[in-house]
Design a protein around this motif. Structure first.
Motif, PDB file in Angstrom:
ATOM      1  N   ALA A  70      -2.690   6.148   2.869  1.00 14.93           N
ATOM      2  CA  ALA A  70      -1.933   4.972   2.940  1.00 14.93           C
ATOM      3  C   ALA A  70      -2.612   4.144   4.341  1.00 14.93           C
ATOM      4  CB  ALA A  70      -0.573   4.890   2.684  1.00 14.93           C
ATOM      5  N   ILE A  96       0.857  -1.079   0.068  1.00 16.91           N
ATOM      6  CA  ILE A  96       0.047   0.029  -0.026  1.00 16.91           C
ATOM      7  C   ILE A  96       0.794   1.192  -0.078  1.00 16.91           C
ATOM      8  CG2 ILE A  96      -1.704   1.327   1.419  1.00 16.91           C
ATOM      9  CD1 ILE A  96      -2.866  -1.387   2.173  1.00 16.91           C
ATOM     10  N   GLN A 117      -6.146   2.941   4.443  1.00 17.54           N
ATOM     11  CA  GLN A 117      -6.034   1.498   3.682  1.00 17.54           C
ATOM     12  C   GLN A 117      -5.447   0.548   4.547  1.00 17.54           C
ATOM     13  OE1 GLN A 117      -4.752   1.868  -0.691  1.00 17.54           O
ATOM     14  NE2 GLN A 117      -4.639   4.187  -0.160  1.00 17.54           N
ATOM     15  N   ARG A 125      -7.509  -2.800   6.062  1.00  9.88           N
ATOM     16  CA  ARG A 125      -6.957  -4.061   5.723  1.00  9.88           C
ATOM     17  C   ARG A 125      -6.770  -5.041   6.803  1.00  9.88           C
ATOM     18  NH1 ARG A 125      -4.641  -4.979   0.540  1.00  9.88           N
ATOM     19  NH2 ARG A 125      -4.216  -6.994   1.125  1.00  9.88           N
TER      20      ARG A 125
END
Length: 415
Positions: free
Chosen positions: A406, A384, A409, A413
């Motif tokens: 970033a 990422i 994200q 995840r």
């Protein structure tokens, strides 16, 4: 039941060390150039274990780890021994599909002091399971083409003083020789993000699983900023690693410097650019930084069929000074075993590096590299963050916005 299972494995191990009388095949899954390290020491293995054949399952590093991820998840196609590169060890460790070598019958705690200290932390999970014996390490190093720097009138010692000096030297090199400073600006991020970590920090997470990536983290902001400065100045060749263009750049001398692990010297010497022998030299990383850059471990899947002999093989490859030095001289795999690092070969010059005594420099760097924690989401975070770095370099995305995205994200995840 656990005691019974452990007793059974101990019994199998004792039987193994007494030499197996029946012929057997040990399946070992690896990636290049680990396979050549094993082949180099096979005569010694066959002498000690004449009834145990080693069957190598070799795939490129990405394909290997994808296959091992699938095998661990499904229980199908599992080898007896599995090589794991540092970039994947955190993920595999947290998956709990690998044997904990702290426990009987392995009792690996007694061996840990024999290895370069930082590599033990790399193979230890958050819940303190020890899932892989280290075989090689990657002391971070700065490789440069001496002929190109000489032509530009640039001194490597001055160049490595700090990052501003490195970039300034790159401008001189570009102007006087036409060579790019580095293959890709992202390589600068790779160094800065790995060096000068605080105790209890990994690259992306701390020891308490807190995410470090974000617009307020000075390390990541600086890493992105320096990479962008290199790109904006037109100093990188915009060539990805492990591509044909990368190999050609080494062969033709169109790129002056490269940051990597000490192992890259072996790859350059053996197959990437053997005709450039004598043109390369090495230095430590800029600003007195030290970093681990790669490294390999041998692990045993929990569902493996031949665990006792798998453990014998792992000890043979990791605790055996002959095996460690064979791998080092064969392909530059820097030994994790401390006694191997004290061999007289380390005081010898490296012909490919113009007889520079580089091994002493790498050994010193390895011993000054601090342990960093690994996390099961390291590979996710790495993907990422590098995608966002690409957005900064190629699309002009704001650095703090990219790091904020970033962070979002990765957290999504990780949940």
């Amino acid at each position: 039941m656990k005691k019974i299972a452990t007793l059974a494995l101990v019994t199998a191990l004792l039987a193994t060390t007494a030499h197996a009388q029946e012929k057997m095949t040990l399946n070992v899954a690896v990636f290049p150039s680990l396979d050549s390290s094993i082949k180099a020491i096979l005569p010694a293995w066959n002498k000690k274990y004449p009834n145990v054949a080693i069957k190598l399952q070799t795939q490129e590093i990405g394909d290997h780890h994808t296959a091992m991820t699938t095998a661990l998840a499904t229980g199908q196609g599992l080898p007896d021994v599995m090589a794991v590169e540092i970039g994947w060890v955190g993920k595999f460790a947290e998956g709990k599909g690998l044997e904990d070598m702290n426990k009987a019958p392995y009792n690996a705690a007694q061996y840990k002091k024999l290895f370069t200290p930082f590599t033990i932390a790399q193979a230890t999970s958050a819940d303190k399971r020890f899932v892989g014996m280290p075989t090689d390490i990657g002391p971070g190093t700065f490789l440069y083409r001496k002929d190109i720097l000489d032509k530009a009138g640039v001194k490597p010692e001055t160049m490595m003083k700090d990052w501003d000096s490195y970039i300034a030297a790159g401008k001189v090199i570009k102007a006087k020789t036409g060579a790019s400073l580095i293959n890709a600006a992202g390589g600068i991020y790779g160094v800065v993000s790995r060096t000068n970590l605080k105790p209890g920090e990994g690259i992306y997470f701390d020891s308490k699983n807190n995410l470090l990536v974000g617009p307020d983290n000075a390390r990541f902001v600086r890493a992105f900023t320096l990479a962008k400065q290199v790109r904006d100045a037109g100093l990188d060749a915009k060539i990805g690693e492990w591509s044909n263009e990368w190999y050609d750049a080494f062969k033709k001398g169109t790129v002056a410097t490269q940051f990597s692990g000490a192992w890259l010297t072996g790859a350059l010497q053996n197959w990437m650019a053997p005709d450039t022998k004598g043109l390369w030299r090495v230095q430590n990383l800029p600003e007195g930084g030290y970093a681990s850059w790669g490294g390999t471990f041998y692990a045993i899947p929990t569902a493996a069929k031949n665990k006792a002999m798998a453990w014998e093989f792992i000890k043979f490859m990791t605790l055996n000074q002959e095996a460690q030095l064979k791998a080092f001289t064969d392909n530059g795999a820097f030994p994790a075993l401390l006694t191997a690092q004290n061999d007289t070969i380390f005081s010898q010059g490296v012909p490919f590096l113009g007889d520079q005594k580089a091994r002493v420099l790498w050994r010193d760097a390895a011993r000054k590299t601090q342990p960093i924690d690994v996390n099961k989401y390291d590979s996710v975070a790495d993907q990422i963050v590098n995608t966002e770095l690409t957005n900064v370099l190629e699309q002009g995305k704001d650095i703090k916005k990219a790091l904020a995205d970033a962070r979002t994200q990765i957290l999504r995840r990780a949940r």
